[in-house]
Design a protein around this motif. Structure first.
Motif, mmCIF file in Angstrom:
data_model
loop_
_atom_site.group_PDB
_atom_site.id
_atom_site.type_symbol
_atom_site.label_atom_id
_atom_site.label_comp_id
_atom_site.label_asym_id
_atom_site.label_seq_id
_atom_site.Cartn_x
_atom_site.Cartn_y
_atom_site.Cartn_z
ATOM 1 N N VAL A 1 0.624 -1.444 -0.020
ATOM 2 C CA VAL A 1 -0.007 -0.224 -0.008
ATOM 3 C C VAL A 1 0.430 1.477 0.356
ATOM 4 C CG1 VAL A 1 -1.733 1.560 1.183
ATOM 5 C CG2 VAL A 1 -2.269 -1.294 0.945
ATOM 6 N N SER A 2 1.773 1.203 0.810
ATOM 7 C CA SER A 2 2.400 2.888 0.348
ATOM 8 C C SER A 2 3.778 2.543 -0.373
ATOM 9 C CB SER A 2 3.819 2.622 1.834
ATOM 10 O OG SER A 2 4.349 3.257 1.586
ATOM 11 N N GLU A 3 3.373 1.537 -1.007
ATOM 12 C CA GLU A 3 4.817 1.954 -2.000
ATOM 13 C C GLU A 3 3.514 2.059 -3.434
ATOM 14 O OE1 GLU A 3 7.119 2.603 -4.916
ATOM 15 O OE2 GLU A 3 8.006 1.813 -2.646
ATOM 16 N N LEU A 4 2.754 1.400 -3.128
ATOM 17 C CA LEU A 4 1.014 2.065 -4.944
ATOM 18 C C LEU A 4 0.408 3.983 -4.692
ATOM 19 C CD1 LEU A 4 -0.347 -1.189 -4.866
ATOM 20 C CD2 LEU A 4 1.513 -0.139 -6.579
ATOM 21 N N GLY B 1 -0.929 7.911 -18.428
ATOM 22 C CA GLY B 1 -0.043 6.929 -19.120
ATOM 23 C C GLY B 1 -0.585 5.878 -17.944
ATOM 24 N N LYS B 2 0.595 4.038 -18.361
ATOM 25 C CA LYS B 2 -0.158 3.189 -17.483
ATOM 26 C C LYS B 2 1.330 3.031 -17.064
ATOM 27 C CE LYS B 2 -1.774 -1.571 -18.892
ATOM 28 N NZ LYS B 2 -2.033 -1.843 -19.630
ATOM 29 N N PRO B 3 0.941 2.698 -15.922
ATOM 30 C CA PRO B 3 1.923 2.054 -14.891
ATOM 31 C C PRO B 3 3.192 0.789 -15.167
ATOM 32 C CG PRO B 3 0.550 2.089 -13.180
ATOM 33 C CD PRO B 3 0.111 2.466 -14.609
ATOM 34 N N ALA B 4 4.205 0.914 -15.611
ATOM 35 C CA ALA B 4 4.908 -0.331 -16.196
ATOM 36 C C ALA B 4 5.983 -0.295 -15.012
ATOM 37 C CB ALA B 4 5.413 -0.278 -16.930
ATOM 38 N N VAL B 5 6.665 -1.897 -15.082
ATOM 39 C CA VAL B 5 7.843 -2.637 -14.364
ATOM 40 C C VAL B 5 9.007 -1.693 -14.795
ATOM 41 C CG1 VAL B 5 8.607 -4.788 -13.571
ATOM 42 C CG2 VAL B 5 6.398 -4.121 -12.864
ATOM 43 N N ARG B 6 9.524 -1.362 -14.524
ATOM 44 C CA ARG B 6 10.639 -1.145 -15.261
ATOM 45 C C ARG B 6 12.349 -1.560 -14.510
ATOM 46 N NH1 ARG B 6 10.770 5.375 -13.461
ATOM 47 N NH2 ARG B 6 8.749 6.002 -14.448
ATOM 48 N N GLY C 1 9.455 0.670 -7.219
ATOM 49 C CA GLY C 1 8.207 0.102 -6.640
ATOM 50 C C GLY C 1 7.435 -1.075 -7.658
ATOM 51 N N LEU C 2 7.637 -1.567 -8.703
ATOM 52 C CA LEU C 2 6.586 -2.491 -8.545
ATOM 53 C C LEU C 2 7.310 -3.489 -9.125
ATOM 54 C CD1 LEU C 2 4.647 -0.534 -11.915
ATOM 55 C CD2 LEU C 2 3.682 -1.302 -9.471
ATOM 56 N N GLN C 3 8.592 -3.498 -9.209
ATOM 57 C CA GLN C 3 8.786 -4.779 -8.822
ATOM 58 C C GLN C 3 9.012 -5.116 -7.822
ATOM 59 O OE1 GLN C 3 13.178 -4.236 -10.474
ATOM 60 N NE2 GLN C 3 13.482 -4.441 -12.031
ATOM 61 N N LEU C 4 9.219 -4.695 -6.713
ATOM 62 C CA LEU C 4 8.891 -4.847 -4.834
ATOM 63 C C LEU C 4 7.524 -4.720 -5.262
ATOM 64 C CD1 LEU C 4 10.010 -4.492 -2.637
ATOM 65 C CD2 LEU C 4 9.105 -1.990 -2.086
ATOM 66 N N VAL C 5 7.063 -4.751 -5.556
ATOM 67 C CA VAL C 5 4.835 -4.518 -5.148
ATOM 68 C C VAL C 5 4.706 -6.400 -5.767
ATOM 69 C CG1 VAL C 5 2.890 -4.698 -6.090
ATOM 70 C CG2 VAL C 5 4.439 -2.759 -5.395
ATOM 71 N N GLU C 6 5.630 -6.544 -6.774
ATOM 72 C CA GLU C 6 5.300 -8.323 -6.935
ATOM 73 C C GLU C 6 5.953 -9.133 -7.105
ATOM 74 O OE1 GLU C 6 5.905 -9.517 -11.804
ATOM 75 O OE2 GLU C 6 7.766 -9.132 -11.126
ATOM 76 N N LEU D 1 3.498 -12.179 -4.990
ATOM 77 C CA LEU D 1 3.426 -12.615 -5.562
ATOM 78 C C LEU D 1 4.487 -13.790 -4.430
ATOM 79 C CD1 LEU D 1 5.070 -12.309 -8.631
ATOM 80 C CD2 LEU D 1 2.368 -13.434 -8.163
ATOM 81 N N GLY D 2 5.452 -13.242 -3.500
ATOM 82 C CA GLY D 2 5.793 -14.102 -2.350
ATOM 83 C C GLY D 2 5.207 -14.542 -0.922
ATOM 84 N N SER D 3 3.644 -13.327 -1.145
ATOM 85 C CA SER D 3 2.169 -13.650 -0.289
ATOM 86 C C SER D 3 1.788 -14.828 -1.117
ATOM 87 C CB SER D 3 1.909 -12.403 0.084
ATOM 88 O OG SER D 3 3.118 -11.558 1.099
ATOM 89 N N GLY D 4 1.317 -15.522 -1.458
ATOM 90 C CA GLY D 4 0.664 -16.433 -2.817
ATOM 91 C C GLY D 4 -0.263 -15.580 -3.475
ATOM 92 N N GLY D 5 0.225 -13.828 -3.726
ATOM 93 C CA GLY D 5 -0.508 -13.329 -4.042
ATOM 94 C C GLY D 5 -0.773 -13.800 -5.382
ATOM 95 N N VAL D 6 -1.440 -12.262 -6.232
ATOM 96 C CA VAL D 6 -1.624 -11.576 -7.413
ATOM 97 C C VAL D 6 -1.726 -10.319 -7.387
ATOM 98 C CG1 VAL D 6 -2.101 -13.965 -8.633
ATOM 99 C CG2 VAL D 6 -4.129 -12.076 -8.322
ATOM 100 N N TRP D 7 -1.293 -9.978 -8.845
ATOM 101 C CA TRP D 7 -1.210 -8.294 -8.927
ATOM 102 C C TRP D 7 -1.433 -7.847 -10.349
ATOM 103 C CZ3 TRP D 7 2.127 -4.695 -10.990
ATOM 104 C CH2 TRP D 7 3.445 -5.066 -11.748
ATOM 105 N N GLY D 8 -1.840 -6.924 -10.551
ATOM 106 C CA GLY D 8 -2.052 -6.227 -12.472
ATOM 107 C C GLY D 8 -1.911 -4.980 -12.388
ATOM 108 N N ILE D 9 -2.245 -4.528 -13.561
ATOM 109 C CA ILE D 9 -2.612 -2.863 -14.083
ATOM 110 C C ILE D 9 -3.703 -2.955 -14.318
ATOM 111 C CG2 ILE D 9 -1.767 -1.080 -15.019
ATOM 112 C CD1 ILE D 9 1.432 -2.157 -14.925
#
Length: 97
Positions: free
Chosen positions: A9-12, A46-51, A62-67, A71-79
């Protein structure tokens, strides 16, 4: 699950504020059917993107960290298709589900 969710949440929210140009940022969190859904978005163009920044860059991971955390928590994410929001689903754990 407090630590991974707080970090995501903080990162996003930080990303949305930094890249929205000072306009509007929205946050939504919902617990349903054993899943914690959260989404953060803004009306920034614009659209957020993993850099893939170089090793010396101070920003851009940031989005690398989110991913990694989601994923490490067993979840999924997307844009979202319109690029206005980044969303995550975490499996709810513990007695407070």
């Amino acid at each position: 699950m407090t630590d991974p969710v707080t970090l995501v949440v903080s990162e996003l929210v930080t990303n949305a504020i930094m890249h929205s140009g000072g306009t509007q940022v929205g946050f939504r969190m919902q617990l349903r059917d054993g899943l914690l859904y959260l989404a953060v978005g803004s009306d920034a163009p614009g659209k957020p993107a993993v850099r893939k920044p170089n090793d010396e860059a101070e920003h851009g991971r940031g989005l690398q960290l989110v991913e990694f955390v989601v994923l490490g928590s067993g979840g999924v994410w997307g844009i979202g298709d319109d690029g206005a929001a980044v969303w995550c689903l975490f499996p709810a754990k513990g007695e407070d589900r």
